[in-house]
Design a protein around this motif. Structure first.
Motif, PDB file in Angstrom:
ATOM      1  N   ILE A  34     -48.846-114.553 -42.229  1.00  0.00           N
ATOM      2  CA  ILE A  34     -48.330-113.733 -41.137  1.00  0.00           C
ATOM      3  C   ILE A  34     -49.475-112.952 -40.513  1.00  0.00           C
ATOM      4  O   ILE A  34     -50.221-112.257 -41.200  1.00  0.00           O
ATOM      5  CB  ILE A  34     -47.252-112.759 -41.640  1.00  0.00           C
ATOM      6  CG1 ILE A  34     -46.172-113.535 -42.421  1.00  0.00           C
ATOM      7  CG2 ILE A  34     -46.644-111.991 -40.490  1.00  0.00           C
ATOM      8  CD1 ILE A  34     -45.486-114.596 -41.615  1.00  0.00           C
ATOM      9  N   SER A  35     -49.621-113.089 -39.199  1.00  0.00           N
ATOM     10  CA  SER A  35     -50.694-112.391 -38.505  1.00  0.00           C
ATOM     11  C   SER A  35     -50.462-110.888 -38.554  1.00  0.00           C
ATOM     12  O   SER A  35     -49.331-110.408 -38.493  1.00  0.00           O
ATOM     13  CB  SER A  35     -50.754-112.849 -37.041  1.00  0.00           C
ATOM     14  OG  SER A  35     -50.933-114.240 -36.969  1.00  0.00           O
ATOM     15  N   GLU A 349     -43.446-122.881 -38.864  1.00  0.00           N
ATOM     16  CA  GLU A 349     -44.341-121.868 -39.422  1.00  0.00           C
ATOM     17  C   GLU A 349     -44.874-120.945 -38.332  1.00  0.00           C
ATOM     18  O   GLU A 349     -45.063-119.740 -38.564  1.00  0.00           O
ATOM     19  CB  GLU A 349     -45.494-122.548 -40.152  1.00  0.00           C
ATOM     20  CG  GLU A 349     -45.079-123.260 -41.427  1.00  0.00           C
ATOM     21  CD  GLU A 349     -46.230-123.968 -42.110  1.00  0.00           C
ATOM     22  OE1 GLU A 349     -46.063-124.337 -43.291  1.00  0.00           O
ATOM     23  OE2 GLU A 349     -47.290-124.158 -41.476  1.00  0.00           O
ATOM     24  N   ARG A 353     -44.591-116.879 -38.266  1.00  0.00           N
ATOM     25  CA  ARG A 353     -45.742-115.978 -38.098  1.00  0.00           C
ATOM     26  C   ARG A 353     -45.534-115.030 -36.924  1.00  0.00           C
ATOM     27  O   ARG A 353     -45.738-113.819 -37.032  1.00  0.00           O
ATOM     28  CB  ARG A 353     -47.021-116.790 -37.878  1.00  0.00           C
ATOM     29  CG  ARG A 353     -47.640-117.380 -39.122  1.00  0.00           C
ATOM     30  CD  ARG A 353     -49.043-117.902 -38.827  1.00  0.00           C
ATOM     31  NE  ARG A 353     -49.026-118.927 -37.789  1.00  0.00           N
ATOM     32  CZ  ARG A 353     -48.892-120.226 -38.023  1.00  0.00           C
ATOM     33  NH1 ARG A 353     -48.755-120.656 -39.259  1.00  0.00           N
ATOM     34  NH2 ARG A 353     -48.897-121.088 -37.024  1.00  0.00           N
ATOM     35  N   ARG A 356     -42.920-112.421 -37.490  1.00  0.00           N
ATOM     36  CA  ARG A 356     -43.108-111.653 -38.724  1.00  0.00           C
ATOM     37  C   ARG A 356     -41.889-111.801 -39.624  1.00  0.00           C
ATOM     38  O   ARG A 356     -41.189-110.842 -39.947  1.00  0.00           O
ATOM     39  CB  ARG A 356     -43.403-110.188 -38.419  1.00  0.00           C
ATOM     40  CG  ARG A 356     -44.691-110.004 -37.624  1.00  0.00           C
ATOM     41  CD  ARG A 356     -44.942-108.564 -37.252  1.00  0.00           C
ATOM     42  NE  ARG A 356     -46.022-108.482 -36.270  1.00  0.00           N
ATOM     43  CZ  ARG A 356     -46.287-107.419 -35.535  1.00  0.00           C
ATOM     44  NH1 ARG A 356     -45.524-106.341 -35.652  1.00  0.00           N
ATOM     45  NH2 ARG A 356     -47.278-107.419 -34.673  1.00  0.00           N
ATOM     46  N   GLU A 370     -49.150-119.970 -31.455  1.00  0.00           N
ATOM     47  CA  GLU A 370     -48.959-120.252 -32.877  1.00  0.00           C
ATOM     48  C   GLU A 370     -48.617-121.710 -33.180  1.00  0.00           C
ATOM     49  O   GLU A 370     -48.804-122.164 -34.305  1.00  0.00           O
ATOM     50  CB  GLU A 370     -47.857-119.343 -33.442  1.00  0.00           C
ATOM     51  CG  GLU A 370     -48.163-117.863 -33.363  1.00  0.00           C
ATOM     52  CD  GLU A 370     -49.328-117.467 -34.262  1.00  0.00           C
ATOM     53  OE1 GLU A 370     -49.672-118.239 -35.178  1.00  0.00           O
ATOM     54  OE2 GLU A 370     -49.901-116.389 -34.047  1.00  0.00           O
TER      55      GLU A 370
END
Length: 466
Positions: A34-35, A349, A353, A356, A370
């Motif tokens: 997760i960024s 995915e 990300r 969140r 992403e």
């Protein structure tokens, strides 16, 4: 796997690889990073304080199931809509060796381990394309109905809710935070579902793609017959796959005989002459393999579209296309299962990300960053290279003769299988590349000479008939 993929990846010069004799890495589950907030661009997203992000995935094949699994495992409320969960989808059924590990596919799902691959030219020159395969290497052949069911069940085990219904339409919201409305039918009864994010994995003729005006695209039509052979003839195909090329098979594709669990799949495809595929080209592949399938019984006839290129628009708003819906089938090879599953997982995915783990709304920029940019960064050059291969070798018997002759070269075979089996970008040897270029030119010259002789013989035959 088809021989037509050749050794595209060493042209990309991305990285070196370990020798193929090295055993594959241990199986592992995929992780989603997760960024951090600092890495996110400035935007006007709002947090979803009282609920989690809701996603609808349309289509329950490898693309949709892999997307749904990633979404549900990442904490997002996920609905997977599949019109016929118990049905079988037409497909050659070959997957690369790395997919077994990367997607944790149990060996019990594999019907055949292909360790021998023959390629047959228009003049019936037969090349063994499997000379460089390692003792533990093979091409996994399976049935889509088995694989798809397994992947859907795994997505459900992570929390995805499977809806057995026919998707009919998608209502586009008028604001950045309003939900999409997904319409579908269950036994003739109209239903609807609100979703924050929609992932279209509903095949080449995608209704989701149409709803977001994803742009026009070309496609090939493939037809195959599942044929139950007598036991003595089925033994030939215990671990053998055959591919045939020539203008009698297809003007722009290839024909195949692929082993299944207790039968073979015999088929061909074309984009240029779809209206003639059954009458002309399917008859052509059957004629080429007539002696090998004589006495066989056709148990099923299947036809399906194969995208010829990625769609002009694959992300719009909070809708993303994956798999065949996005056009992720390799040009001239027709390989799509791995790229369907891979794109579905990458997209799922990416949503996890960006949101969140489902706690914030996302937008088109998130999906592009992403998912789409990551996908294009990894695979765009490969798809372009295969498109170039088709332009050079496809469309004439001379080109196919040259291609088959090249496939007899062990350097070409080694680079091809390194690329296909493990989907990794390999570095070729520059001197071997130079030698291969000269051999390619020589093959093209010789093939044109052979082609002229074949044309003379065909002309003589027509005169004798008259």
């Amino acid at each position: 796997m088809t021989a037509i993929q050749l050794h595209y990846s060493h042209h990309l010069r991305r990285s070196t690889t370990q020798p193929r004799s090295r055993p594959p890495p241990p199986r592992r589950s995929h992780h989603i990073i997760i960024s951090s907030a600092k890495s996110q661009p400035h935007c006007h997203h709002h947090n979803l304080s009282s609920r989690t992000l809701r996603a609808a995935v349309i289509g329950g094949g490898p693309a949709g199931s892999s997307a749904a699994e990633a979404l549900a495992a990442g904490g997002i409320e996920t609905f997977l809509i599949e019109r016929n969960p118990s049905g079988s989808k037409p497909c050659g059924g070959a997957i690369p060796l790395c997919m077994l590990d990367e997607f944790s596919i149990p060996l019990s799902l594999v019907d055949r381990k292909v360790t021998r691959v023959n390629i047959v030219s228009p003049s019936n020159l037969t090349v063994d394309f499997s000379k460089t395969l390692g003792s533990q290497e093979f091409i996994a052949m399976l049935r889509r109905e088995v694989l798809d069911s397994y992947l859907r069940s795994r997505a459900q085990s992570h929390g995805a809710q499977l809806i057995s219904g026919l998707f009919t339409d998608l209502e586009i919201p008028t604001s950045s935070s309003a939900p999409y409305v997904v319409h579908y039918n269950i036994d003739g009864s109209k239903r609807s579902l609100h979703a924050d994010v929609v992932i279209g994995a509903d095949g080449a003729h995608s209704k989701v793609a149409k709803a977001i005006s994803a742009g026009s695209y070309d496609y090939a039509l493939a037809i195959q017959e599942r044929i139950k052979l007598p036991d003595e003839k089925m033994r030939r195909y215990e671990n053998l796959a055959e591919m045939y090329v020539g203008s009698d098979i297809s003007p722009d594709f290839y024909g195949w005989v692929f082993p299944k669990c207790d039968h073979v799949a015999v088929g061909t495809g074309t984009a240029r002459a779809r209206g003639q595929i059954r009458r002309v080209y399917n008859s052509g592949i059957r004629e080429r393999v007539r002696e090998r399938i004589s006495g066989g019984r056709v148990i099923k006839v299947e036809a399906h579209p194969i995208p010829a290129h990625p769609r002009p628009r694959r992300v719009r708003g909070r809708v993303a296309l994956v798999g065949d819906s996005a056009g992720y089938v390799t040009k001239c090879a027709g390989e799509g299962i791995y790229f369907a599953a891979k794109s579905g997982r990458m997209c799922g995915e990416g949503v996890v990300r960006a949101s969140r783990c489902g706690t914030r709304m996302i937008d088109e920029g998130d999906l592009r960053r992403e998912y789409l940019e990551r996908w294009d960064g990894e695979y765009r050059m490969m798809f372009r290279f295969l498109d170039g291969l088709e332009r050079v070798f496809y469309g004439s018997d001379e080109g196919w003769e040259a291609l088959v002759e090249m496939c007899g070269d062990e350097y070409v075979q080694r680079m091809s299988f390194e690329s296909y089996l493990y989907k990794r970008m390999v570095r070729g040897d520059w001197w071997s590349d130079v030698k291969m270029m000269w051999r390619t030119l020589g093959s093209l010259v010789r093939a044109r000479m052979i082609g002229r002789e074949i044309d003379k013989l065909n002309g003589l035959g027509r005169k004798l008939v008259m």
